[in-house]
Design a protein around this motif. Structure first.
Motif, mmCIF file in Angstrom:
data_model
loop_
_atom_site.group_PDB
_atom_site.id
_atom_site.type_symbol
_atom_site.label_atom_id
_atom_site.label_comp_id
_atom_site.label_asym_id
_atom_site.label_seq_id
_atom_site.Cartn_x
_atom_site.Cartn_y
_atom_site.Cartn_z
ATOM 1 N N GLU A 8 0.822 -1.211 0.000
ATOM 2 C CA GLU A 8 0.000 0.000 0.000
ATOM 3 C C GLU A 8 0.853 1.256 0.000
ATOM 4 N N ASP A 9 1.773 1.305 0.952
ATOM 5 C CA ASP A 9 2.641 2.469 1.048
ATOM 6 C C ASP A 9 3.939 2.094 1.746
ATOM 7 N N VAL A 10 4.907 3.004 1.661
ATOM 8 C CA VAL A 10 6.197 2.842 2.316
ATOM 9 C C VAL A 10 6.440 4.115 3.121
ATOM 10 N N ILE A 11 6.847 3.937 4.363
ATOM 11 C CA ILE A 11 7.127 5.089 5.220
ATOM 12 C C ILE A 11 8.572 4.996 5.681
ATOM 13 N N VAL A 12 9.309 6.058 5.453
ATOM 14 C CA VAL A 12 10.697 6.143 5.919
ATOM 15 C C VAL A 12 10.763 7.302 6.901
#
Length: 152
Positions: free
Chosen positions: A98-102
């Motif tokens: 769905e998404d990538v968070i850094v």
């Protein structure tokens, strides 16, 4: 339904937004940008975030459902096909990630994948300030933007 420019304007309206872009992760090219870019180079940021998005979407470590689907379809064994039937049908419903968070010392990078009727390789990248940004709100709004974005 917003186009790229309207999508970027909405992303930049989020609390703490420093920069936003719509990127094709296959080519690493930016389809549009707004605000600042980390390091000051929007094209370099697009290419670098595309590498991260590509890894998340293609490697089985980050998207095990995709690997299960590939194994079930490539082997075609009736027993394995039956065992993985539920997982394969879930993975077929859309992108495996769905998404990538850094999170960094000073902020957050949210990469939200856009699903389309054609084989999409586009994501929205939002760069948030760590002190003034709201990561939870940003993630919710980015998902909404990704669902409404019209490419064309």
């Amino acid at each position: 339904m917003p186009g790229i420019d309207a999508c970027l304007d909405e992303a930049m309206a989020l609390p703490g937004a420093r920069g936003a872009s719509v990127v094709d992760w296959t080519s690493g090219l930016s389809l549009g940008t707004a605000g600042e870019s980390p390091g000051g180079d929007a094209e370099a940021t697009a290419a670098e975030t595309a590498e991260l998005a590509r890894a998340a979407a293609e490697y089985a470590t980050f998207a095990p459902e995709a690997a299960v689907t590939e194994a079930a379809t490539s082997e075609g064994a009736a027993t394995e096909g039956a065992a993985y039937e539920g997982a394969a049908s879930e993975a077929d419903k859309g992108l495996p990630v769905e998404d990538v968070i850094v999170s960094t010392r000073t902020g957050y990078h949210v990469l939200c994948f856009v699903e389309t009727t054609f084989d999409s390789s586009v994501f929205i990248h939002l760069w948030l300030d760590g002190a003034t940004g709201n990561l939870a709100l940003a993630r919710i709004r980015m998902r909404q933007l990704a669902q409404r974005l019209v490419l064309g």
